[in-house]
Enzyme design. Sequence first.
Site, PDB file in Angstrom:
ATOM      1  N   TYR A 109     -73.269 -16.312  12.923  1.00 23.14           N
ATOM      2  CA  TYR A 109     -73.511 -14.962  12.882  1.00 23.14           C
ATOM      3  C   TYR A 109     -75.251 -14.854  12.572  1.00 23.14           C
ATOM      4  O   TYR A 109     -75.604 -15.434  11.539  1.00 23.14           O
ATOM      5  CB  TYR A 109     -72.378 -14.011  12.320  1.00 23.14           C
ATOM      6  CG  TYR A 109     -71.371 -14.012  12.888  1.00 23.14           C
ATOM      7  CD1 TYR A 109     -71.173 -14.133  14.177  1.00 23.14           C
ATOM      8  CD2 TYR A 109     -70.792 -14.511  11.696  1.00 23.14           C
ATOM      9  CE1 TYR A 109     -69.474 -13.698  14.447  1.00 23.14           C
ATOM     10  CE2 TYR A 109     -69.165 -15.128  12.237  1.00 23.14           C
ATOM     11  CZ  TYR A 109     -68.739 -14.488  14.006  1.00 23.14           C
ATOM     12  OH  TYR A 109     -67.797 -14.750  14.643  1.00 23.14           O
ATOM     13  N   CYS A 121     -59.798 -27.195  -4.596  1.00 22.41           N
ATOM     14  CA  CYS A 121     -59.023 -26.213  -4.774  1.00 22.41           C
ATOM     15  C   CYS A 121     -57.822 -26.281  -5.517  1.00 22.41           C
ATOM     16  O   CYS A 121     -58.112 -27.501  -6.146  1.00 22.41           O
ATOM     17  CB  CYS A 121     -58.473 -25.978  -3.404  1.00 22.41           C
ATOM     18  SG  CYS A 121     -59.806 -25.603  -1.902  1.00 22.41           S
ATOM     19  N   CYS A 128     -55.514 -26.044   5.539  1.00 22.53           N
ATOM     20  CA  CYS A 128     -56.374 -25.903   5.889  1.00 22.53           C
ATOM     21  C   CYS A 128     -57.416 -26.004   6.998  1.00 22.53           C
ATOM     22  O   CYS A 128     -57.518 -27.110   7.141  1.00 22.53           O
ATOM     23  CB  CYS A 128     -57.127 -26.618   4.613  1.00 22.53           C
ATOM     24  SG  CYS A 128     -58.914 -25.760   4.424  1.00 22.53           S
TER      25      CYS A 128
HETATM   26  C1  PLP Z   1     -65.999 -16.226   9.730  1.00 23.46           C
HETATM   27  C2  PLP Z   1     -67.149 -16.017   9.354  1.00 23.46           C
HETATM   28  C3  PLP Z   1     -68.197 -15.326   9.292  1.00 23.46           C
HETATM   29  C4  PLP Z   1     -67.748 -13.807   8.487  1.00 23.46           C
HETATM   30  O1  PLP Z   1     -67.448 -13.011   9.499  1.00 23.46           O
HETATM   31  P1  PLP Z   1     -67.136 -11.771   9.610  1.00 23.46           P
HETATM   32  O2  PLP Z   1     -66.444 -11.455  11.217  1.00 23.46           O
HETATM   33  O3  PLP Z   1     -67.962 -11.318   8.652  1.00 23.46           O
HETATM   34  O4  PLP Z   1     -65.491 -12.093   8.092  1.00 23.46           O
HETATM   35  C5  PLP Z   1     -69.517 -15.587   8.422  1.00 23.46           C
HETATM   36  N1  PLP Z   1     -69.955 -17.269   8.648  1.00 23.46           N
HETATM   37  C6  PLP Z   1     -68.720 -17.885   9.309  1.00 23.46           C
HETATM   38  C7  PLP Z   1     -69.754 -19.382   9.456  1.00 23.46           C
HETATM   39  C8  PLP Z   1     -67.921 -17.242   9.840  1.00 23.46           C
HETATM   40  O5  PLP Z   1     -66.973 -18.091  10.621  1.00 23.46           O
HETATM   41  S1  SF4 Z   2     -57.114 -22.570   2.468  1.00 12.71           S
HETATM   42 FE1  SF4 Z   2     -58.172 -25.284   2.425  1.00 12.71          FE
HETATM   43  S2  SF4 Z   2     -60.006 -23.952   1.047  1.00 12.71           S
HETATM   44 FE2  SF4 Z   2     -58.249 -22.502   0.899  1.00 12.71          FE
HETATM   45  S3  SF4 Z   2     -57.994 -22.743  -1.072  1.00 12.71           S
HETATM   46 FE3  SF4 Z   2     -55.940 -23.738   0.704  1.00 12.71          FE
HETATM   47  S4  SF4 Z   2     -56.874 -26.149   0.883  1.00 12.71           S
HETATM   48 FE4  SF4 Z   2     -58.483 -24.556  -0.113  1.00 12.71          FE
END
Ligand code: PLP
Ligand code: SF4
Length: 363
Positions: A109, A121, A128
Amino acid sequence: MPDFAYNKSIKNILPDWHDILSSSIETSDELAKYFHVDKKKIQKVAKRYPMRINPYYLSLITRVGDPMWRQAVPDQTEIENQENRSSFEADDPLAEENQSPVPNLIHRYPDRVLFMVSSQCAVYCRFCMRKRKVGAPFAVTDETVREGINYIKKTKSIREVLVSGGDPLLLEDDDLNNLLTKLREISHVEIIRIHTRVPCTLPQRITKNLAKILKRFHPLFINIHFNHPDEITCQASRACAELADAGIPLGCQTVLLKGINNNPRVMKLLMRKLLRIRVRPYYIFHADPVKGTAHFRTSINDGLKIMAALRGYVSGMCVPHYMIDLPGEGGKVPLLPECVKGMDKSTLKVENYKGEVFEYPVT
Ligand SMILES: *Cc1c(COP(=O)(O)O)cnc(C)c1O
Ligand code: SF4
């Protein structure tokens, strides 16, 4: 008092989080001490995607196959599904690697970047979306962190840094302090947002000292990741109280998961419990088509039904946005149950939360 309310006596007996983490279950032999499992099958999956269940999260499991079990214990379908579903699923469906100007930083973005500063983690969640990365000991290095900070420094359009991972709150206090200090020295970085699952999976990590450190870097926001009402224990609520008392606005990003929370009753309870511990539901994510996670995916209809069950029936403060992540580089899109039923020159037809249709003047 609600059963999970902040209990002041707990802080006096808070064990050291390092000790909890180092007693985690990481092999099927260890798991077999607690549950009847097919050791061979589990070990085969854990070899491909690491297992880690720390004793705190283990204590939340009440029986084989319950929602906490499903989130944490390797399942054979993680590797079985790979052969026949590979055309739909990918290791990296969101093309994060393509939008990565330097390793471990994603710039999708215009004004914000996602910066992965830890590959560890407290529990390795089976669903995940960064399955390909987490648990790899050398994925994050001093060098990748330095490069990330340099990129943020020279890219003036960045106003917000999402500190993510893995779990950034598994960094040591001093390392986290150094990292946040470096980010705060960059004048165009207005907002720091930390993404963590630790208040849910290892709440003992949220110490008084950690809260004191984080407080120095305001405006700092934390988005947590709870998926089931039973994860909101009295330890988790103590952790969130510690952070909220440090003036940190807390949000929650939940993932919609089959057999865990794809049920309006469960999701409604989760959202209400979150609000009571001062965590505002932010997003419900539809599960991404990540390789090895097919058994968790639900239909979009499940998600829309849940949104319809929340809107109007619970406080607007605990209604999150339901988001899908477009494949490739498209970004996130919110989905809503349709409320606009039609519009002509003079009137709009809308449906309220009870399904009653009303007319409303257009101008
Ligand atoms: C989800 C995400 C964000 C944040 O998005 P918001 O809509 O502001 O929560 C920013 N960068 C990346 C790469 C994302 O995947
Ligand atoms: S979702 Fe993935 S990155 Fe998030 S706590 Fe779980 S293992 Fe870690």
